[in-house]
Design an enzyme around this catalytic site. Structure first.
Site, PDB file in Angstrom:
ATOM      1  CE  LYS A 127      -4.048  -1.464   2.658  1.00 12.46           C
ATOM      2  NZ  LYS A 127      -4.705  -1.117   3.913  1.00 12.46           N
ATOM      3  CG  HIS A 130       0.286   7.904   3.272  1.00 11.04           C
ATOM      4  ND1 HIS A 130       0.367   8.508   4.489  1.00 11.04           N
ATOM      5  CD2 HIS A 130      -0.438   6.764   3.439  1.00 11.04           C
ATOM      6  CE1 HIS A 130      -0.291   7.770   5.368  1.00 11.04           C
ATOM      7  NE2 HIS A 130      -0.783   6.710   4.760  1.00 11.04           N
ATOM      8  CG  HIS A 133       3.204   5.690   6.208  1.00  9.01           C
ATOM      9  ND1 HIS A 133       2.471   5.422   5.081  1.00  9.01           N
ATOM     10  CD2 HIS A 133       2.619   4.976   7.190  1.00  9.01           C
ATOM     11  CE1 HIS A 133       1.494   4.587   5.377  1.00  9.01           C
ATOM     12  NE2 HIS A 133       1.553   4.304   6.656  1.00  9.01           N
TER      13      HIS A 133
HETATM   14  N1  ARG Z   1       0.406   0.455   9.286  1.00  5.75           N
HETATM   15  C1  ARG Z   1      -0.443   1.430   9.884  1.00  5.75           C
HETATM   16  C2  ARG Z   1      -0.865   2.472   8.857  1.00  5.75           C
HETATM   17  O1  ARG Z   1      -0.179   2.710   7.918  1.00  5.75           O
HETATM   18  C3  ARG Z   1       0.209   2.134  11.036  1.00  5.75           C
HETATM   19  C4  ARG Z   1       0.587   1.222  12.169  1.00  5.75           C
HETATM   20  C5  ARG Z   1       0.759   1.944  13.446  1.00  5.75           C
HETATM   21  N2  ARG Z   1       1.145   1.049  14.522  1.00  5.75           N
HETATM   22  C6  ARG Z   1       0.309   0.207  15.129  1.00  5.75           C
HETATM   23  N3  ARG Z   1       0.814  -0.583  16.069  1.00  5.75           N
HETATM   24  N4  ARG Z   1      -0.955   0.123  14.828  1.00  5.75           N
HETATM   25  O2  ARG Z   1      -1.889   3.077   8.992  1.00  5.75           O
END
Ligand code: ARG
Length: 566
Positions: A127, A130, A133
């Protein structure tokens, strides 16, 4: 450094025994206007205890104290008592401390205060990585350094989004629209292309979604062929993420992402059942919560969810690290998710639920036309960083073409500018990205702070005085107003770091760094440094050197480099 506020509270307490020292300490203010003293004690709160007017109390305490050795002047104005700290003593204390600790000024690297887990960056494989991130990456990296500076041992976790139905989709898309060769050649760009294509096609043909679900189910049942592809997609993505992490100089102690918890979820679900927290609703397993929508634990087909993995991860992290805090840095859109799963942990009876902290941040939007249309993928992020470097290089070519190491400096300044912009305001605020703002060398920006640092370094170079020779300084020579305000600002570094940690706000550090730069520039403007009077020169150089360490360390806490020339 001697905590003057604390010493002051202790002394005042001797004269007002009816009030606790702690309360006096907490009442002591730092007036924003220095003409009102370094500390001020408002006496309104004490009126009840003493049954006297605050004015009278202030007057009586002032007279009773008389004199304090490190206080130059005590003044009673209305209901306030203002304390003016002895300038030379203050200057000596602060400057000596900085020049003794040098590159460690403000940084306690003992790792002796317990463990703090910080979950940041955490992009999703296949995915888009962005701008959000990117924000999580730089904010998390800064919080890591801030807590480390306070003596904690930090564990940086990249909770990769490497599990979930999107992989089922990707496998279907790969089989239908791509080939090994294409993926190998184009990397994430190809994965993204077919992922987007899949969504377009699935709109027309819902069978595709069923197929994707089947593939994900296969993955959850450890089907080797499906897992093989998953692993390959993950490797390709990671390799590209690494490029961005290298550019930003961000590191992680663990890459245990969502997939890491696959074999650990069953026990957690069992535990949730045993504790009678779960309930079946329309075939799905849920946990009902007060004032919030229920938390989904498994879907109808038995597959697990984002929250299931987070609950499992939290317990794993607690068992592994016995953390004092576990901090999650994500966009504020995930507020509900965190509120829900923190509540579940609390319902499981774990007291450490209160130490799970979500640090949400606002969105970044791009000024229109600033960047090309490949929005939303890893290339786009690299593009911003590359563009920042390119634009900085052009500025350097114009302003200082003879600068050695131009490429390296352009990288440090360009990237630093983008990072700084992400953290200059309270992180909950949305930011509008604009090149003019980010790269402005005179604004409240990264380049401005870096430039001030470089200017200070150049003064030291031009002085031909060796750093080791800057010692045994007579600070009574630098008691003019701007020098003192520079020294005081330098002396606030530690309390600023504590403040940043308490609020989970790297912006405290960014604003502080701008503050130091601004007072330094005023000091530099008002006071010629390379004067013939050797003693005076040395004491001013001491302030320059202390500024260098302070700015450098503040930038370090933000994850930004401090070039010596630019
Ligand atoms: N992968 C998730 C996203 O891009 C963020 C993860 C954040 N950390 C967690 N432990 N949920 O939205």
């Amino acid at each position: 450094m001697q905590d003057l506020k604390k010493s002051l509270a202790t002394i005042i307490d001797q004269y007002v025994s009816d009030i606790e020292e702690k309360e006096i300490y907490e009442s002591l203010e730092t007036p924003s206007n220095p003409t009102m003293g370094d500390y001020a004690l408002p006496c309104f709160k004490f009126a009840k205890t003493f049954r006297k007017s605050p004015q009278l109390i202030a007057e009586e305490i002032t007279t009773a104290i008389g004199k304090i050795d490190f206080i130059e002047k005590i003044e009673n104005v209305g209901a306030y008592i203002n304390f003016y700290v002895d300038k030379i003593m203050l200057a000596t204390q602060i400057i000596e401390e900085v020049l003794t600790k040098k590159e460690n000024y403000g940084l306690d690297n003992s790792k002796s205060k317990g463990n703090i887990v910080i979950d940041y960056s955490s992009p999703n494989i296949a995915k888009p990585f962005h701008v959000g991130h990117l924000r999580s990456t730089v904010i998390g990296n800064s919080l890591y350094k801030i807590f480390e500076a306070l003596g904690y041992n930090c564990i940086g976790v990249n909770h990769l989004g490497d599990w979930g139905t999107q992989f089922g989709k990707l496998i279907v898309a790969y089989k239908k629209y791509s080939s090994k060769q294409e993926v190998e050649e184009k990397g994430i760009a190809e994965l993204l292309r077919i992922y987007v294509l899949f969504h377009q096609e699935a709109e027309k043909d819902s069978k595709l979604d069923d197929l994707a679900r089947e593939y994900f189910k296969k993955m959850e049942q450890s089907d080797e062929a499906a897992l093989e592809l998953w692993k390959w997609f993950k490797e390709i993505s990671l390799k590209e993420f690494e490029r961005v992490y290298d550019m930003l100089d961000v590191k992680f102690d663990s890459f245990n992402g969502e997939a890491f918890y696959n074999d650990k979820m069953r026990d957690i679900i069992q535990e949730l059942d045993d504790k009678e927290l779960t309930k079946i609703s329309e075939g799905a397993k849920i946990i009902e919560l007060e004032n919030m929508p229920p938390c989904l634990i498994t879907k109808k087909d038995g597959s697990t969810l984002y929250a299931t993995r987070d609950i499992t991860a939290a317990k794993y992290r607690y068992t592994t690290y016995k953390f004092d805090k576990c901090i999650y840095v994500t966009a504020l859109q995930q507020n509900l998710h965190f509120a829900q799963f923190f509540k579940v942990i609390e319902k499981m009876g774990y007291s450490w639920a209160k130490n799970l902290i979500h640090v949400p941040f606002g969105m970044v939007s791009m000024e229109t036309g600033a960047l090309s249309t490949r929005a939303g993928n890893i290339l786009f992020l690299e593009e911003i960083l590359e563009e920042a470097i390119k634009k900085t290089k052009a500025i350097i070519e114009e302003k200082n073409p003879a600068l050695p190491n131009k490429d390296e400096v352009a990288k440090q300044v360009g990237i630093g500018a983008v990072i700084f912009d992400d953290m200059y305001n309270n992180i909950i605020k949305d930011i509008q990205f604009s090149w003019d703002k980010v790269l402005n060398f005179d604004g409240e920006t990264g380049p401005y702070v870096q430039y001030t640092h470089a200017r200070a370094c150049s003064v030291i170079r031009k002085s031909n005085v060796k750093i080791e020779e800057i010692k045994d300084i007579d600070l009574s020579l630098v008691c003019d107003e701007t020098s003192i305000s520079l020294i005081k600002q330098i002396g606030k570094f530690e309390e600023t770091i504590k403040d940043a940690a308490t609020k989970y706000e790297p912006s405290c550090i960014a604003r502080y760094a701008v503050g130091v730069a601004q007072v330094f520039n005023k000091f530099y403007h008002d006071n010629p440094i390379l004067v013939s009077d050797e003693k005076l020169k040395l004491s001013r150089l001491a302030l320059v050197l202390a500024t260098i360490y302070t700015i450098r360390n503040a930038l370090y806490l933000l994850g930004i480099k401090a070039p010596e020339q630019m």
